[in-house]
Design a protein around this motif. Structure first.
Motif, PDB file in Angstrom:
ATOM      1  N   PHE A  69     -30.017 -11.393 -24.056  1.00 60.40           N
ATOM      2  CA  PHE A  69     -30.747 -10.816 -22.925  1.00 60.40           C
ATOM      3  C   PHE A  69     -30.179  -9.463 -22.504  1.00 60.40           C
ATOM      4  O   PHE A  69     -30.930  -8.488 -22.360  1.00 60.40           O
ATOM      5  N   PRO A  70     -28.852  -9.322 -22.304  1.00 57.30           N
ATOM      6  CA  PRO A  70     -28.324  -7.983 -21.979  1.00 57.30           C
ATOM      7  C   PRO A  70     -28.610  -6.952 -23.057  1.00 57.30           C
ATOM      8  O   PRO A  70     -28.874  -5.781 -22.752  1.00 57.30           O
ATOM      9  N   VAL A  71     -28.569  -7.386 -24.334  1.00 57.11           N
ATOM     10  CA  VAL A  71     -28.879  -6.459 -25.421  1.00 57.11           C
ATOM     11  C   VAL A  71     -30.305  -5.948 -25.296  1.00 57.11           C
ATOM     12  O   VAL A  71     -30.578  -4.745 -25.434  1.00 57.11           O
ATOM     13  N   VAL A  72     -31.247  -6.851 -25.019  1.00 57.65           N
ATOM     14  CA  VAL A  72     -32.659  -6.459 -24.888  1.00 57.65           C
ATOM     15  C   VAL A  72     -32.863  -5.570 -23.668  1.00 57.65           C
ATOM     16  O   VAL A  72     -33.634  -4.599 -23.718  1.00 57.65           O
ATOM     17  N   TRP A  73     -32.179  -5.861 -22.558  1.00 60.05           N
ATOM     18  CA  TRP A  73     -32.306  -5.005 -21.366  1.00 60.05           C
ATOM     19  C   TRP A  73     -31.851  -3.577 -21.687  1.00 60.05           C
ATOM     20  O   TRP A  73     -32.521  -2.605 -21.313  1.00 60.05           O
ATOM     21  N   VAL A  74     -30.723  -3.481 -22.380  1.00 62.36           N
ATOM     22  CA  VAL A  74     -30.192  -2.159 -22.730  1.00 62.36           C
ATOM     23  C   VAL A  74     -31.119  -1.452 -23.710  1.00 62.36           C
ATOM     24  O   VAL A  74     -31.408  -0.250 -23.570  1.00 62.36           O
ATOM     25  N   GLU A  75     -31.613  -2.186 -24.726  1.00 64.48           N
ATOM     26  CA  GLU A  75     -32.499  -1.594 -25.717  1.00 64.48           C
ATOM     27  C   GLU A  75     -33.804  -1.112 -25.080  1.00 64.48           C
ATOM     28  O   GLU A  75     -34.362  -0.088 -25.494  1.00 64.48           O
ATOM     29  N   THR A  76     -34.310  -1.837 -24.088  1.00 60.56           N
ATOM     30  CA  THR A  76     -35.527  -1.419 -23.395  1.00 60.56           C
ATOM     31  C   THR A  76     -35.299  -0.090 -22.679  1.00 60.56           C
ATOM     32  O   THR A  76     -36.124   0.827 -22.764  1.00 60.56           O
TER      33      THR A  76
END
Length: 527
Positions: A69-76
């Motif tokens: 989830f943190p990875v996806v937030w950062v990637e977004t």
């Protein structure tokens, strides 16, 4: 939470996600409604951030999703030009709500073909470490888990200092019930001696604490094997109420979720539907003496009276393979040996200093209060126990005050019913009950070291939802820090005859593969 409650929670998360990203979806050339459709919105988001569609699967795997989830937030954020350290920090610290700022306040544009490579070597290292943890967590949780033998309860078959690989897929891998915790550790963070998961372990508040609402219901991926009688099994100790299993007198009982109870390894001597009895230390199944595999070696404790001299511990260990503790117990120099196998006993009794060897077994009918079911009406001990019926899923038994002590914990703790006794009447879930139908299979786990094993004779049945997996391979073994047991490296746990080490073939294949890769690279370079 129940599955219904989790479904509602997930739908709420989908609404929160949609409200916080729908404008970003539009800027990326998608439709606003696509941000609100469960699962589908995740697939579209993976396209927006230029990541593979299967990442959406990782977002639904407990523990793994805490990393993803943190990875996806950062990637977004980076997909819309927000790629500074401050942006990364805000995306993580706000638990993804930084997207609301990007969606409604910030003037951002979608970067369609952005570079997916980290901007620094530090970022590259961090990315590699994160995905190494993700991969290792998936393997650890659903396929194969390393395990160390901590005690001598299965001595001769499995030794203290054996390092095992335990298969999760033979019996079917459990989906983690504890959703918030550190990856690849059990109940304690190494070095910090702190609980590794989010859970309120106070027994009185276990049903009301918000932390415990985050638990998933029990779910197991189908396996391809059933537990066979006499197989060695790794499982969670069902009656574990201790903070530390080595501290037998804690300040209070500690309620634990199933998947965070202490891991144990024992032999399954009785399966669901069996009638089990222990007579003079030997297990009888359905009236017949249980025959163990040829690699198994039963051990019992003995009192040994020497003629004159004391025994040399190293000589006894090396000559007779007596590896468990022993020592003098009285003024007559009588020795107590906690575990001797039949093979060792046949040799040891001919020792010139041995005057007598006496089995240290309990008398039939002499009650041990530490033995299951811990009821004064059952005069059982470690050597004379039962008979007892091992519950089978779907089978119905008559229930009365005589047998209730045997199945009370099954009915209440393992199968979630309320139970009351009013006079001679038994009420289950408020209704008068004369019979009970079991909801899952149960097993009887014991050590081969019959007088030096804390096993089912102490705490009773093991439910199937407590089963972790099947030990299949010993990849390393040490007798203390300086003494590798080379003959046990890369050996199988089960099988007939003496275990064969595959260490040399493994090393040959490993170095052959390394050599082949070097040759191939040199050949490519020369071309």
């Amino acid at each position: 939470m129940t599955w219904t409650q989790w479904l509602i929670f997930i739908l709420i998360i989908q609404v929160i996600h949609g409200l916080g990203t729908w404008k970003l979806y539009i800027k990326a050339g998608k439709q606003a409604w696509e941000a609100f459709v469960p699962v589908y919105n995740g697939i579209i988001l993976m396209k927006i951030i230029n990541r593979p569609w299967w990442w959406i699967i990782l977002l639904f795997l407990p523990i793994v999703n805490l990393i993803m989830f943190p990875v996806v937030w950062v990637e977004t954020a980076r997909s819309f030009g927000k790629n500074t350290s401050v942006d990364t920090f805000l995306a993580v610290i706000t638990l993804g709500f930084y997207n609301y700022y990007l969606n409604y306040v910030a003037d951002v544009n979608y970067i369609e073909n952005r570079s997916l490579q980290p901007n620094s070597s530090g970022g590259d290292w961090l990315s590699s470490i994160l995905f190494a943890i993700v991969a290792a967590t998936i393997v650890h949780t659903y396929f194969m888990q390393p395990f160390t033998i901590p005690s001598s309860s299965l001595e001769k078959s499995l030794l203290v200092g054996d390092f095992l690989f335990v298969s999760k897929f033979h019996y079917g891998a459990r989906v983690p019930m504890t959703t918030v915790g550190a990856p690849m550790v059990h109940d304690t963070i190494p070095g910090l001696n702190k609980k590794s998961y989010l859970f309120n372990d106070d027994f009185e508040t276990r049903k009301t604490s918000w932390k415990n609402k985050l638990q998933l219901p029990y779910l197991r991926i189908p396996g391809f094997e059933k537990i066979d009688r006499n197989e060695i099994v790794v499982f969670n100790q069902p009656a574990d109420t201790l903070r530390d299993m080595n501290e037998f007198k804690p300040d209070r009982n500690y309620y634990k979720p199933i998947d965070k109870k202490t891991n144990l390894v024992k032999r399954c001597v009785g399966v669901a539907g069996d009638s089990l009895e222990v007579r003079n230390g030997y297990v009888y199944i359905n009236g017949k003496k249980n025959e163990l595999p040829d690699r198994a070696h039963l051990q019992f404790s003995y009192l040994v009276q020497p003629k004159t001299n004391q025994f040399n511990p190293k000589f006894v260990k090396d000559r007779y393979d007596i590896t468990d503790g022993f020592g003098i117990m009285n003024a007559q120099n009588t020795y107590y040996f906690s575990a001797i196998s039949d093979e060792a006993l046949a040799k040891f009794k001919n020792h010139p200093n041995v005057a007598s060897i006496t089995p240290n077994k309990r008398e039939k009918g002499l009650r041990d209060p530490d033995i299951f079911p811990h009821d004064p009406n059952y005069n059982w001990n470690v050597d004379f126990f039962g008979p007892i019926y091992i519950p089978e899923e779907g089978k119905t038994i008559d229930i009365n005050l005589d047998v209730l002590p045997l199945y009370k914990r099954v009915i209440t703790e393992y199968e979630g019913n309320t139970l009351q006794v009013k006079g001679n009447q038994i009420l289950i879930n408020g209704e008068l009950a004369n019979t009970y139908t079991f909801k899952q299979n149960y097993y009887w786990m014991m050590g081969d070291n019959r007088h030096n094993s804390i096993d089912a004779r102490r705490w009773g049945f093991v439910p199937f939802n407590h089963v972790i997996g099947k030990p299949v391979f010993i990849w390393m073994s040490w007798d203390g820090l300086k003494n590798p047991r080379w003959e046990r490296f890369f050996t199988t746990v089960s099988g007939k005859g003496k275990a064969t080490s595959y260490l040399i073939p493994f090393l040959v294949l490993l170095f052959g593969w390394i050599g082949f890769n070097k040759f191939r690279k040199r050949k490519k370079a020369s071309n």
